[in-house]
Motif scaffolding. Structure first.
Motif, mmCIF file in Angstrom:
data_model
loop_
_atom_site.group_PDB
_atom_site.id
_atom_site.type_symbol
_atom_site.label_atom_id
_atom_site.label_comp_id
_atom_site.label_asym_id
_atom_site.label_seq_id
_atom_site.Cartn_x
_atom_site.Cartn_y
_atom_site.Cartn_z
ATOM 1 N N THR A 111 0.846 -1.173 0.000
ATOM 2 C CA THR A 111 0.000 0.000 0.000
ATOM 3 C C THR A 111 0.891 1.237 0.000
ATOM 4 O O THR A 111 2.112 1.118 -0.057
ATOM 5 C CB THR A 111 -0.954 0.003 1.215
ATOM 6 O OG1 THR A 111 -1.805 1.158 1.150
ATOM 7 C CG2 THR A 111 -0.195 0.010 2.524
ATOM 8 N N TYR A 112 0.297 2.401 0.054
ATOM 9 C CA TYR A 112 1.062 3.637 -0.053
ATOM 10 C C TYR A 112 1.712 4.017 1.278
ATOM 11 O O TYR A 112 1.112 3.890 2.338
ATOM 12 C CB TYR A 112 0.152 4.776 -0.526
ATOM 13 C CG TYR A 112 -0.359 4.583 -1.935
ATOM 14 C CD1 TYR A 112 0.442 4.887 -3.032
ATOM 15 C CD2 TYR A 112 -1.630 4.079 -2.160
ATOM 16 C CE1 TYR A 112 -0.026 4.704 -4.324
ATOM 17 C CE2 TYR A 112 -2.105 3.888 -3.456
ATOM 18 C CZ TYR A 112 -1.294 4.198 -4.524
ATOM 19 O OH TYR A 112 -1.761 4.006 -5.808
ATOM 20 N N GLU A 113 2.955 4.479 1.199
ATOM 21 C CA GLU A 113 3.668 5.048 2.348
ATOM 22 C C GLU A 113 3.568 4.129 3.570
ATOM 23 O O GLU A 113 3.172 4.548 4.651
ATOM 24 C CB GLU A 113 3.139 6.452 2.642
ATOM 25 C CG GLU A 113 3.329 7.409 1.472
ATOM 26 C CD GLU A 113 2.778 8.798 1.715
ATOM 27 O OE1 GLU A 113 2.907 9.298 2.844
ATOM 28 O OE2 GLU A 113 2.204 9.391 0.776
ATOM 29 N N TRP A 114 3.950 2.898 3.353
ATOM 30 C CA TRP A 114 3.886 1.883 4.414
ATOM 31 C C TRP A 114 5.262 1.273 4.628
ATOM 32 O O TRP A 114 5.873 0.751 3.705
ATOM 33 C CB TRP A 114 2.890 0.790 4.048
ATOM 34 C CG TRP A 114 2.566 -0.140 5.183
ATOM 35 C CD1 TRP A 114 1.627 0.050 6.150
ATOM 36 C CD2 TRP A 114 3.169 -1.410 5.471
ATOM 37 N NE1 TRP A 114 1.607 -1.024 7.030
ATOM 38 C CE2 TRP A 114 2.546 -1.929 6.634
ATOM 39 C CE3 TRP A 114 4.180 -2.156 4.869
ATOM 40 C CZ2 TRP A 114 2.885 -3.149 7.189
ATOM 41 C CZ3 TRP A 114 4.527 -3.377 5.433
ATOM 42 C CH2 TRP A 114 3.881 -3.868 6.573
ATOM 43 N N SER A 136 -0.116 4.432 12.811
ATOM 44 C CA SER A 136 0.859 4.977 11.880
ATOM 45 C C SER A 136 2.095 5.404 12.667
ATOM 46 O O SER A 136 2.122 5.377 13.894
ATOM 47 C CB SER A 136 0.270 6.160 11.109
ATOM 48 O OG SER A 136 -0.232 7.135 12.009
ATOM 49 N N SER A 142 -0.185 4.662 6.102
ATOM 50 C CA SER A 142 -1.360 3.859 5.763
ATOM 51 C C SER A 142 -1.831 3.134 7.013
ATOM 52 O O SER A 142 -1.015 2.620 7.783
ATOM 53 C CB SER A 142 -1.023 2.822 4.683
ATOM 54 O OG SER A 142 -1.013 3.394 3.403
ATOM 55 N N VAL A 159 -5.243 6.059 3.821
ATOM 56 C CA VAL A 159 -3.928 6.650 3.602
ATOM 57 C C VAL A 159 -4.005 8.146 3.869
ATOM 58 O O VAL A 159 -4.822 8.850 3.264
ATOM 59 C CB VAL A 159 -3.426 6.406 2.169
ATOM 60 C CG1 VAL A 159 -2.010 6.951 2.008
ATOM 61 C CG2 VAL A 159 -3.471 4.926 1.827
ATOM 62 N N SER A 161 -1.612 10.734 3.248
ATOM 63 C CA SER A 161 -0.337 10.911 2.563
ATOM 64 C C SER A 161 0.363 12.211 2.957
ATOM 65 O O SER A 161 -0.271 13.237 3.186
ATOM 66 C CB SER A 161 -0.550 10.901 1.047
ATOM 67 O OG SER A 161 0.659 11.141 0.364
ATOM 68 N N LYS A 168 -6.572 12.679 2.520
ATOM 69 C CA LYS A 168 -6.758 11.265 2.834
ATOM 70 C C LYS A 168 -7.460 10.547 1.693
ATOM 71 O O LYS A 168 -8.259 11.125 0.964
ATOM 72 C CB LYS A 168 -7.586 11.117 4.114
ATOM 73 C CG LYS A 168 -6.933 11.681 5.362
ATOM 74 C CD LYS A 168 -7.803 11.451 6.583
ATOM 75 C CE LYS A 168 -7.141 11.989 7.841
ATOM 76 N NZ LYS A 168 -7.984 11.762 9.048
#
Length: 221
Positions: A111-114, A136, A142, A159, A161, A168
């Motif tokens: 997933t994003y930014e994980w 987080s 995420s 997410v 970000s 979000k």
């Protein structure tokens, strides 16, 4: 011959997917049917691991200290070398939480930014509904949110970000599996195995998933 080749291809595909366990999925989009297990097995030893809260470390003077993520007033409690003054130790630890926390999740995700997470919070918000979400941190933005209600689980990735886009975004689950230990659930503990795949409208050919294990106390709202 064609029929035999079809069975062969389907079998190889199922093996390559490698789910954590084999249970039926729910029929409604976004909802996964919970499989209640009388004695959920597997390696849950991660729950014995622990970390200090983010930003807490042991300095060269063997003191638990904090930088960056703590209130600015603690800076005046340390000398130029970062040592906490002896007469400020009590006040310092009243401000800074240095209680170590046991891990409550072990998982992997696309997933994003994980960059990983070790902690979850589960809360019973009504007689038939419990929510659980992952925490987080500096590198992970995420969160996996599970809403468990009426024998159904609604998984969502949220997410927040700080790099790829502003604001979000949420991603709904399109298929998956979850098994929960029934006996521990009745005692206020969420022990579960899960394997979810999510809609990924930006890049449909890239699978967005989150799979792993949870072992955490269920708090009352």
């Amino acid at each position: 011959m064609i029929k035999n080749w079809t069975y062969f291809i389907l079998t190889i595909g199922l093996i390559s997917c490698g789910p954590i366990f084999d249970k039926p999925t729910a029929t409604k989009p976004g909802e996964i049917e919970v499989t209640w297990d009388e004695n959920l097995t597997g390696d849950f030893s991660f729950k014995n691991n622990w970390d200090y809260p983010e930003g807490i470390y042991r300095n060269q003077f063997d003191q638990l200290s904090s930088d960056g993520l703590c209130p600015s007033e603690i800076d005046r409690m340390k000398d130029e070398n970062g040592k906490i003054y002896e007469d400020s130790l009590k006040a310092f630890y009243q401000i800074v939480d240095t209680t170590y926390k046991f891990h409550t999740i072990q998982s992997e995700a696309s997933t994003y930014e994980w960059a990983g997470t070790n902690f979850t919070t589960a809360t019973k918000i009504s007689t038939d509904t419990t929510i659980c979400f992952t925490h987080s941190n500096v590198a992970t933005h995420s969160n996996l949110l599970l809403t468990i209600t009426n024998n159904k689980c609604i998984p969502t990735i949220e997410v927040n970000s700080v790099a790829g886009f502003k604001g979000k975004k949420s991603y709904k689950c399109k298929s998956g599996l979850i098994s929960i230990d029934k006996k521990l659930w009745e005692k206020g503990v969420l022990k579960a195995k899960f394997d979810f795949i999510f809609d990924h409208p930006e890049y449909p050919s890239t699978t967005m998933y989150w799979r792993g294990k949870i072992h955490t106390t269920i708090e009352n709202n």
